[in-house]
Motif scaffolding. Structure first.
Motif, PDB file in Angstrom:
ATOM      1  N   ALA A 148       0.830  -1.206   0.000  1.00  0.00           N
ATOM      2  CA  ALA A 148       0.000   0.000   0.000  1.00  0.00           C
ATOM      3  C   ALA A 148       0.863   1.255   0.000  1.00  0.00           C
ATOM      4  N   LEU A 149       1.961   1.218   0.741  1.00  0.00           N
ATOM      5  CA  LEU A 149       2.876   2.360   0.753  1.00  0.00           C
ATOM      6  C   LEU A 149       3.487   2.575  -0.629  1.00  0.00           C
ATOM      7  N   ALA A 150       3.977   1.499  -1.226  1.00  0.00           N
ATOM      8  CA  ALA A 150       4.614   1.614  -2.538  1.00  0.00           C
ATOM      9  C   ALA A 150       3.631   2.145  -3.570  1.00  0.00           C
ATOM     10  N   GLU A 151       2.403   1.638  -3.540  1.00  0.00           N
ATOM     11  CA  GLU A 151       1.409   2.112  -4.495  1.00  0.00           C
ATOM     12  C   GLU A 151       1.055   3.572  -4.232  1.00  0.00           C
ATOM     13  N   GLY A 152       1.045   3.965  -2.961  1.00  0.00           N
ATOM     14  CA  GLY A 152       0.786   5.361  -2.634  1.00  0.00           C
ATOM     15  C   GLY A 152       1.856   6.284  -3.182  1.00  0.00           C
ATOM     16  N   PHE A 153       3.119   5.874  -3.060  1.00  0.00           N
ATOM     17  CA  PHE A 153       4.214   6.684  -3.602  1.00  0.00           C
ATOM     18  C   PHE A 153       4.097   6.804  -5.121  1.00  0.00           C
ATOM     19  N   VAL A 154       3.782   5.698  -5.787  1.00  0.00           N
ATOM     20  CA  VAL A 154       3.639   5.732  -7.243  1.00  0.00           C
ATOM     21  C   VAL A 154       2.493   6.659  -7.642  1.00  0.00           C
ATOM     22  N   THR A 155       1.403   6.621  -6.892  1.00  0.00           N
ATOM     23  CA  THR A 155       0.263   7.495  -7.184  1.00  0.00           C
ATOM     24  C   THR A 155       0.662   8.963  -7.091  1.00  0.00           C
ATOM     25  N   ILE A 156       1.465   9.303  -6.084  1.00  0.00           N
ATOM     26  CA  ILE A 156       1.933  10.685  -5.943  1.00  0.00           C
ATOM     27  C   ILE A 156       2.781  11.081  -7.147  1.00  0.00           C
ATOM     28  N   ALA A 157       3.704  10.212  -7.538  1.00  0.00           N
ATOM     29  CA  ALA A 157       4.560  10.506  -8.688  1.00  0.00           C
ATOM     30  C   ALA A 157       3.730  10.669  -9.959  1.00  0.00           C
ATOM     31  N   VAL A 158       2.749   9.802 -10.140  1.00  0.00           N
ATOM     32  CA  VAL A 158       1.898   9.868 -11.331  1.00  0.00           C
ATOM     33  C   VAL A 158       1.124  11.185 -11.363  1.00  0.00           C
ATOM     34  N   GLN A 159       0.594  11.601 -10.228  1.00  0.00           N
ATOM     35  CA  GLN A 159      -0.149  12.858 -10.184  1.00  0.00           C
ATOM     36  C   GLN A 159       0.753  14.043 -10.502  1.00  0.00           C
ATOM     37  N   ASN A 160       1.992  14.010 -10.016  1.00  0.00           N
ATOM     38  CA  ASN A 160       2.932  15.087 -10.337  1.00  0.00           C
ATOM     39  C   ASN A 160       3.173  15.170 -11.838  1.00  0.00           C
ATOM     40  N   MET A 161       3.329  14.013 -12.466  1.00  0.00           N
ATOM     41  CA  MET A 161       3.581  13.997 -13.905  1.00  0.00           C
ATOM     42  C   MET A 161       2.336  14.381 -14.694  1.00  0.00           C
ATOM     43  N   ALA A 162       1.175  13.939 -14.235  1.00  0.00           N
ATOM     44  CA  ALA A 162      -0.069  14.304 -14.912  1.00  0.00           C
ATOM     45  C   ALA A 162      -0.309  15.812 -14.833  1.00  0.00           C
ATOM     46  N   GLU A 163       0.005  16.407 -13.691  1.00  0.00           N
ATOM     47  CA  GLU A 163      -0.153  17.856 -13.555  1.00  0.00           C
ATOM     48  C   GLU A 163       0.773  18.599 -14.506  1.00  0.00           C
ATOM     49  N   ALA A 164       1.970  18.064 -14.708  1.00  0.00           N
ATOM     50  CA  ALA A 164       2.899  18.695 -15.653  1.00  0.00           C
ATOM     51  C   ALA A 164       2.323  18.675 -17.062  1.00  0.00           C
ATOM     52  N   ILE A 165       1.709  17.564 -17.441  1.00  0.00           N
ATOM     53  CA  ILE A 165       1.109  17.469 -18.775  1.00  0.00           C
ATOM     54  C   ILE A 165      -0.087  18.404 -18.889  1.00  0.00           C
ATOM     55  N   LYS A 166      -0.878  18.516 -17.827  1.00  0.00           N
ATOM     56  CA  LYS A 166      -2.007  19.448 -17.857  1.00  0.00           C
ATOM     57  C   LYS A 166      -1.539  20.878 -18.096  1.00  0.00           C
ATOM     58  N   SER A 167      -0.392  21.233 -17.532  1.00  0.00           N
ATOM     59  CA  SER A 167       0.089  22.612 -17.649  1.00  0.00           C
ATOM     60  C   SER A 167       0.453  22.979 -19.081  1.00  0.00           C
ATOM     61  N   ILE A 168       0.802  21.994 -19.913  1.00  0.00           N
ATOM     62  CA  ILE A 168       1.170  22.287 -21.300  1.00  0.00           C
ATOM     63  C   ILE A 168       0.056  21.944 -22.273  1.00  0.00           C
ATOM     64  N   SER A 169      -1.055  21.443 -21.777  1.00  0.00           N
ATOM     65  CA  SER A 169      -2.132  21.034 -22.680  1.00  0.00           C
ATOM     66  C   SER A 169      -3.468  21.616 -22.241  1.00  0.00           C
ATOM     67  N   ILE A 170      -4.081  21.039 -21.226  1.00  0.00           N
ATOM     68  CA  ILE A 170      -5.417  21.459 -20.801  1.00  0.00           C
ATOM     69  C   ILE A 170      -5.436  22.927 -20.407  1.00  0.00           C
ATOM     70  N   GLN A 171      -4.433  23.373 -19.656  1.00  0.00           N
ATOM     71  CA  GLN A 171      -4.401  24.765 -19.212  1.00  0.00           C
ATOM     72  C   GLN A 171      -4.162  25.739 -20.359  1.00  0.00           C
ATOM     73  N   ARG A 172      -3.797  25.220 -21.521  1.00  0.00           N
ATOM     74  CA  ARG A 172      -3.564  26.077 -22.682  1.00  0.00           C
ATOM     75  C   ARG A 172      -4.622  25.864 -23.761  1.00  0.00           C
ATOM     76  N   GLY A 173      -5.699  25.190 -23.384  1.00  0.00           N
ATOM     77  CA  GLY A 173      -6.829  25.068 -24.291  1.00  0.00           C
ATOM     78  C   GLY A 173      -6.820  23.864 -25.208  1.00  0.00           C
ATOM     79  N   TYR A 174      -5.964  22.872 -24.950  1.00  0.00           N
ATOM     80  CA  TYR A 174      -5.908  21.677 -25.789  1.00  0.00           C
ATOM     81  C   TYR A 174      -6.638  20.519 -25.109  1.00  0.00           C
ATOM     82  N   ASP A 175      -7.363  19.741 -25.901  1.00  0.00           N
ATOM     83  CA  ASP A 175      -8.081  18.574 -25.393  1.00  0.00           C
ATOM     84  C   ASP A 175      -7.133  17.383 -25.416  1.00  0.00           C
TER      85      ASP A 175
END
Length: 374
Positions: A148-175
């Motif tokens: 559960a700990l390991a999966e929690g850490f991976v989830t945090i890392a994934v969210q950080n990376m997903a937020e980075a992608i949102k900043s260059i796509s969704i936040q700039r008007g791209y679907d």
């Protein structure tokens, strides 16, 4: 982008996850650039590819700070590296995937440890997470498991990376759901599907050279020369002739640079752009160069998509004019062999911890896949 185009995709999110960081980029027909960036706290005013970086990689250190789980930004580096590398390193995202069963020591060469002759140490990883689970329980009173700990850490890392992608796509008007996630880098394949799920993306591309795709891409890269000049003139039809003359001069300068590098005229193409902003503002947007009315329309459309509004009647200023000469390299990105749209036979099966429970998962060898396999 070139490998994705060769596979038939024209909208691409680049996802390059290595050992220390993850680089993400957006491509929808042309390479995006920025002329103003902050790197290591230093503001740079120079044209460069628009790439967003976050401190999330296979070597990002996973820790408990007494109240919450944290991933990075510190990295274990190559030495000592993750705990599994047998050099006394800290627990990292890579160790999470070893514990969860996504990285199997039997499929890796015995190149770890002080003598570079031992396999990955899964037992040391399990002991490390067991100790951390006990620490979490002592501090919070809540029992947890190493998985559960390991999966929690991976989830945090994934969210950080997903937020980075949102900043260059969704936040700039791209679907982003209309894009393919082109995954590469040493750690990319372990997280690509999780990142895609977090963003609602349905297509992930894994090139045969995904582990070394940056180097492969350098071999495919075209040679480019960019010339810029400050304009600082109102965007009006009366300035069309003056701007066209300036762009023509910049174009010849850029073309001359590529000619000096041995490119024949037929292999050189020219693209001209203008950076435009509202008078009194400091946020220019780049549009293709053309007559004033065309650039005004392009700026309005881009501004509405990026910011959701357009200030009617407010004066526009051409801040910078730019010409870019491109010399074709002559190299093309192959698709990696004959099309094989079927799933190959599994080499073996193994337990993998996903979504809070253990699953009996098939293991496939990369060489058994061809383009189109899923």
């Amino acid at each position: 982008a070139e490998t994705a185009k060769a596979a038939g995709f024209d909208r691409v999110i680049g996802f390059d996850m290595g050992g220390t960081s993850t680089d993400v980029s957006h491509f929808a027909g042309e390479y995006e650039r920025t002329s103003d960036a902050v790197v290591a706290g230093v503001r740079l005013r120079a044209p460069m590819l628009s790439i967003h970086t976050v401190a999330a990689g296979g070597g990002s250190i996973c820790r408990f700070d007494g109240a919450r789980l944290r991933v990075g930004p510190e990295s274990a580096g190559a030495v000592p590296g993750p705990r599994a590398y047998r050099r006394g390193g800290p627990l990292t995202v890579t160790d999470c995937n070893v514990l969860l069963g996504k990285l199997k020591p039997g499929f890796f060469p015995a190149v770890f440890g002080p003598g570079a002759d031992q396999p990955l140490d899964a037992e040391a990883v399990r002991e490390g997470f067991a100790e951390l689970a006990a620490e979490v329980q002592t501090a919070t009173g809540r029992a947890t498991t190493p998985e559960a700990l390991a999966e929690g850490f991976v989830t945090i890392a994934v969210q950080n990376m997903a937020e980075a992608i949102k900043s260059i796509s969704i936040q700039r008007g791209y679907d982003v759901t209309r894009y393919v996630l082109n995954c590469f880098g040493g750690a990319g394949g372990q997280h690509a599907c999780l990142v895609a799920d977090a963003l609602g993306m349905t297509t992930v591309m894994l090139h045969p050279f995904a582990g070394v795709l940056s180097a492969y891409g350098m071999g495919l890269a075209e040679v480019r020369a960019i010339r810029q000049a400050t304009a600082a003139i109102p965007l009006e039809a009366t300035a069309d002739a003056d701007m066209a003359a300036r762009v023509a001069d910049l174009s010849e300068q850029a073309r001359a640079e590529l000619t000096a590098q041995g490119f024949a005229g037929a292999r050189i193409t020219i693209a001209a752009r203008a950076e435009i902003k509202f008078a009194g503002s400091d946020t220019p947007l780049t549009v293709p160069f053309g007559p004033a009315d065309q650039m005004t329309s392009a700026f309005e459309a881009l501004h509405r998509r990026r910011f959701g509004f357009f200030a009617e009647g407010k004066a526009l200023v051409v801040e910078t004019l730019e010409a870019e000469a491109t010399g074709a390299s002559g190299e093309t990105a192959g698709t990696g062999g004959d099309i094989r749209d079927r799933t190959p036979e599994a080499a073996t099966r193994t337990p993998v911890w996903m979504a809070g429970e253990s699953h009996d998962a098939p293991v496939y060898r990369r060489e058994d896949f061809g383009p189109g396999a899923a």
